[in-house]
Design an enzyme around this catalytic site. Structure first.
Site, mmCIF file in Angstrom:
data_model
loop_
_atom_site.group_PDB
_atom_site.id
_atom_site.type_symbol
_atom_site.label_atom_id
_atom_site.label_comp_id
_atom_site.label_asym_id
_atom_site.label_seq_id
_atom_site.Cartn_x
_atom_site.Cartn_y
_atom_site.Cartn_z
ATOM 1 N N ARG A 1 2.534 -9.171 9.561
ATOM 2 C CA ARG A 1 3.338 -9.544 8.390
ATOM 3 C C ARG A 1 3.974 -8.285 7.782
ATOM 4 O O ARG A 1 3.726 -7.159 8.235
ATOM 5 C CB ARG A 1 2.482 -10.259 7.345
ATOM 6 N N ILE B 1 5.950 -5.113 6.446
ATOM 7 C CA ILE B 1 6.716 -4.043 7.090
ATOM 8 C C ILE B 1 6.459 -4.031 8.602
ATOM 9 O O ILE B 1 7.387 -3.869 9.397
ATOM 10 C CB ILE B 1 6.348 -2.679 6.458
ATOM 11 N N ASP C 1 -9.425 -4.253 14.379
ATOM 12 C CA ASP C 1 -9.493 -3.457 13.154
ATOM 13 C C ASP C 1 -9.305 -1.992 13.564
ATOM 14 O O ASP C 1 -10.115 -1.458 14.334
ATOM 15 C CB ASP C 1 -10.863 -3.685 12.493
ATOM 16 N N VAL C 2 -8.263 -1.353 13.045
ATOM 17 C CA VAL C 2 -7.941 0.015 13.497
ATOM 18 C C VAL C 2 -8.965 1.059 13.062
ATOM 19 O O VAL C 2 -8.894 2.212 13.500
ATOM 20 C CB VAL C 2 -6.525 0.458 13.037
ATOM 21 N N ASN D 1 1.168 1.364 11.431
ATOM 22 C CA ASN D 1 1.602 0.811 10.139
ATOM 23 C C ASN D 1 0.447 0.222 9.332
ATOM 24 O O ASN D 1 0.546 0.150 8.103
ATOM 25 C CB ASN D 1 2.661 -0.272 10.418
ATOM 26 N N TYR E 1 -5.341 6.351 -2.569
ATOM 27 C CA TYR E 1 -4.193 5.921 -1.764
ATOM 28 C C TYR E 1 -3.216 7.083 -1.572
ATOM 29 O O TYR E 1 -2.767 7.365 -0.461
ATOM 30 C CB TYR E 1 -3.495 4.735 -2.432
ATOM 31 N N LYS F 1 -2.083 8.971 2.075
ATOM 32 C CA LYS F 1 -0.725 8.975 2.623
ATOM 33 C C LYS F 1 -0.203 10.410 2.820
ATOM 34 O O LYS F 1 0.519 10.681 3.775
ATOM 35 C CB LYS F 1 0.206 8.163 1.712
HETATM 36 P P1 NAD Z 1 0.783 -5.888 4.008
HETATM 37 O O1 NAD Z 1 -0.513 -5.944 3.296
HETATM 38 O O2 NAD Z 1 1.804 -6.920 3.735
HETATM 39 O O3 NAD Z 1 0.532 -5.848 5.588
HETATM 40 C C1 NAD Z 1 -0.423 -4.993 6.141
HETATM 41 C C2 NAD Z 1 -0.934 -5.600 7.429
HETATM 42 O O4 NAD Z 1 -1.899 -4.682 7.966
HETATM 43 C C3 NAD Z 1 -1.659 -6.939 7.224
HETATM 44 O O5 NAD Z 1 -1.210 -7.868 8.175
HETATM 45 C C4 NAD Z 1 -3.133 -6.590 7.405
HETATM 46 O O6 NAD Z 1 -3.900 -7.661 7.948
HETATM 47 C C5 NAD Z 1 -3.043 -5.419 8.370
HETATM 48 N N1 NAD Z 1 -4.219 -4.539 8.280
HETATM 49 C C6 NAD Z 1 -4.792 -4.041 7.150
HETATM 50 N N2 NAD Z 1 -5.874 -3.328 7.470
HETATM 51 C C7 NAD Z 1 -5.981 -3.351 8.827
HETATM 52 C C8 NAD Z 1 -6.898 -2.798 9.746
HETATM 53 N N3 NAD Z 1 -7.967 -2.095 9.329
HETATM 54 N N4 NAD Z 1 -6.715 -3.012 11.068
HETATM 55 C C9 NAD Z 1 -5.654 -3.752 11.500
HETATM 56 N N5 NAD Z 1 -4.775 -4.326 10.674
HETATM 57 C C10 NAD Z 1 -4.926 -4.123 9.348
HETATM 58 O O7 NAD Z 1 1.348 -4.414 3.728
HETATM 59 P P2 NAD Z 1 2.812 -3.800 3.859
HETATM 60 O O8 NAD Z 1 3.394 -3.745 2.504
HETATM 61 O O9 NAD Z 1 3.556 -4.433 4.974
HETATM 62 O O10 NAD Z 1 2.414 -2.304 4.228
HETATM 63 C C11 NAD Z 1 2.445 -1.795 5.552
HETATM 64 C C12 NAD Z 1 2.279 -0.279 5.506
HETATM 65 O O11 NAD Z 1 3.308 0.285 4.686
HETATM 66 C C13 NAD Z 1 0.965 0.202 4.914
HETATM 67 O O12 NAD Z 1 0.518 1.339 5.617
HETATM 68 C C14 NAD Z 1 1.330 0.579 3.501
HETATM 69 O O13 NAD Z 1 0.458 1.530 2.937
HETATM 70 C C15 NAD Z 1 2.723 1.122 3.710
HETATM 71 N N6 NAD Z 1 3.547 1.122 2.501
HETATM 72 C C16 NAD Z 1 3.805 -0.022 1.841
HETATM 73 C C17 NAD Z 1 4.582 -0.008 0.685
HETATM 74 C C18 NAD Z 1 4.876 -1.251 -0.088
HETATM 75 O O14 NAD Z 1 5.373 -1.119 -1.236
HETATM 76 N N7 NAD Z 1 4.653 -2.437 0.433
HETATM 77 C C19 NAD Z 1 5.089 1.216 0.223
HETATM 78 C C20 NAD Z 1 4.815 2.382 0.926
HETATM 79 C C21 NAD Z 1 4.040 2.324 2.072
#
Ligand code: NAD
Length: 256
Positions: A20, A22, A67-68, A94, A162, A166
């Site tokens: 889901r 990004i 799970d990564v 990601n 967090y 990052k």
């Molecule tokens: P999201 O929560 O919508 O999606 C994250 C996905 O990662 C989920 O499907 C979840 O099940 C999966 N996931 C989480 N932990 C996991 C693990 N241990 N092993 C495997 N899968 C795992 O988040 P997003 O907003 O799409 O964020 C994606 C990335 O972008 C993240 O690294 C987040 O930190 C980064 N990010 C997001 C934002 C934002 O505003 N949304 C901003 C900057 C950076």
């Protein structure tokens, strides 16, 4: 001919957290560019719904539940994917989690360890496991998803754990890039601003959102596809001279 560099036909691309948000947008972009996609997600239902969404758009993908944070399982997944596809050309590391609202001095060990385990350790386990196959092949591109939080301190929410995780991703990216540069493997990162996904939906309230938007020169949040296009660029041959970079896709947030 110029746009050939943006194609990824015949390649295999792995996207962690690809079910889901990004990650899913990245999977769609790389799939549209011609790559065979493998989605990794720890949530089985999310992984499967991502696979179905891609299939609906004509992108074929495998969905792998993983799970990564489990390094041995990440190693096994890399071996299994290589055995099935015979090549691993691109990795988008990601998968990440956001936790906010706890002051640094009150942060329990479990919170610190959990956030860093997923956002930082998990990124390294994946870079190491998939990078080994790229190094053997003498070619590959890794894109890690960092954050503008690796550069600035967000407000008003408290999230030391967090932000630090990052920043670590950005420096890990540069370190691996240097080690692997002469061996054909490029390692880059993207640092997004606030993006409209489930992640931001769970932490946002109106006051917080107003502050986020006010602090952003572009005056808006980003969409997942706006990160996916940067990731695609860094994953394909169009960026063949770029390694060790963390590209900010932040609507100007870090300029102020
Ligand atoms: P999201 O929560 O919508 O999606 C994250 C996905 O990662 C989920 O499907 C979840 O099940 C999966 N996931 C989480 N932990 C996991 C693990 N241990 N092993 C495997 N899968 C795992 O988040 P997003 O907003 O799409 O964020 C994606 C990335 O972008 C993240 O690294 C987040 O930190 C980064 N990010 C997001 C934002 C934002 O505003 N949304 C901003 C900057 C950076």
């Amino acid at each position: 001919m110029f746009f050939e560099k943006f194609r990824m036909d015949g390649q295999t691309a792995v996207v962690t957290g690809g079910g889901r948000g990004i990650g899913l947008a990245c999977a769609e972009a790389l799939g549209e560019a011609g790559a065979r996609i493998v989605i990794i997600d720890r949530d089985e239902a999310v992984a499967e719904s991502g696979r179905r969404a891609l299939a609906g758009k004509g992108v074929e993908a495998d969905a792998l539940v993983l799970d990564v944070t489990h390094s041995a399982a990440v190693d096994k997944a890399a071996a299994d994917i290589f055995a099935k596809h015979g090549r691993i050309d691109a990795l988008v590391a990601n998968a990440g989690i956001a936790r906010t609202g706890t002051a640094a001095e009150d942060t329990p060990d479990e919170l610190w360890l959990n956030v860093n385990d997923v956002n930082y350790n998990g990124v390294f386990w994946c870079n190491r496991a998939f990078g080994r196959y790229m190094l053997k092949a003498g070619r590959g591109a890794i894109v890690n998803i960092g954050s503008m939080s690796g550069y600035i301190v967000n407000r008003p929410q408290l999230q030391t754990y967090y932000n630090a995780s990052k920043a670590a991703v950005h420096h890990l990216t540069a370190s691996l890039a240097v080690e692997w540069a002469e061996r054909g493997v490029r390692v880059n990162a993207v640092a997004p601003t606030y993006i409209e996904t489930e992640m931001t939906k769970t932490v946002v309230d109106k006051t917080m959102m107003d502050i986020w938007i006010r602090d952003t020169p572009m005056g808006r949040m980003g969409q997942p596809h706006e990160i996916a296009s940067v990731v695609h660029f860094l994953a394909c041959d169009a960026s063949s001279l770029i390694t060790g970079a963390t590209v900010k896709a932040d609507g100007g947030f870090t300029c102020w």
